[in-house]
Design a protein around this motif. Sequence first.
Motif: not given
Length: 305
Positions: A265-291
Motif C-alpha cells: 500500500f505504501r508503494d502504491a501511495v508513492l506511485a499515485a502521489l508521483t502521478q499527482v505531482q507530475s500531472s501538476g495537480l499538487q501545484t494546483e491544489l496548493a494554489k487553490k488553498w493559498k499555500l
Amino acid sequence: MKHIFRTASLAAVSASALVLTGCGGGAAAGGTTAAPAAYASLASSAACKDLQKNHPELAGKTLKNAVNPHTPGYEALDPQDPTKYVGFDIDLGEAIGSCLGYSVSYVPVAFAELIPTLSSGQADIVISDLYATEERAANVDFVTYSKVFDGILVAKDNPKKIDGINKSLCGATVALNKGFVEVPLVQALAPGCKTAGLPEPTVSLFDNNADCAQAIMAGRADAYINDVNTVNTFVSEHTDKMSKATAVTLPYKIGIGVPQNKTGFRDAVLAALTQVQSSGLQTELAKKWKLDENALDAPTVLSTK
C-alpha cells in the motif's frame, strides 16, 4: 534508504473518535470547489489505470484518513457543511484515492494521536500536514512530498522581538501542539538561556492549532511555531492582533503516514502521489488553498524496515 531510529513514546488513542465522510468538492471561504473532472482525468490516466490493475484489493474500498482538522488551508471543517472536511490535505488524499480506486473517510483526533491512531489500525493513512521525522518513522512509514518551512506567530508588531528558534525565546511562553517537532527544539534552548543568565522558555501545550493561536491573542503565550502557511493564515485572519515574526527552515519533509506492515500500500501511495505531482495537480491544489510557500519535493519513502 532504510534507517534505524529510536521508538517514540505514544499517547493513548481515544476509543470514541468520530468518523466523518467528506469529499474534495467542499468549498472553504476564499477557496474554490475542487473540480471532479480533474480527479476523473487523473483516475483515467494510463499510470493510474496501471496502479488500479496492480492493486485490485483497493478497488471500491473506503480507507480511513486520520486528521487533526484545525489547520485552515490544510484540513478543517467546511464552514458551509460541518459534516465535511476541506483543505489541501483533504483534496490531496482524495486525489490519491481516485488514482488508486478507493474512497476516503475521516477519523478526527488530537495531533498527538495521529500516529497512534494509525499504528493501532483505527486508520489506514494519515494526511494531516505531518512532518516526517526520524522519531515518528520508528512507528510508521512515510511517503514524503514537500519541504518544511515554519513560521513564528506572535502578538501584533512582535513586542517581544522574537526572531527565530533561538535565545530570543528565552523567558517567552511558546504555545505548541502536543507532539509537535518544535517542542524539543524549544526545550533545547534552556541550557543556552541559562548560560546567558536568561530565564528558560516555557512550553504551553495544546491539542490543536486554533487553541495555540487563541493563546497568543489572549496574551497567554508569546509565540506559536508551525507550518509557515498556517501562520500566514492566522495573521491574515487577525491582522489587528497577530504578526509573523519570521520564517525558519527545518530539516524535515511533510509526509503521508502509512502502516509499516503494508509496504504494498505504501508503494502504491508513492506511485499515485508521483502521478499527482507530475500531472501538476499538487501545484494546483496548493494554489487553490493559498499555500504560497508550499515547497514541492519529489516523493520519497522514509522507513525503518
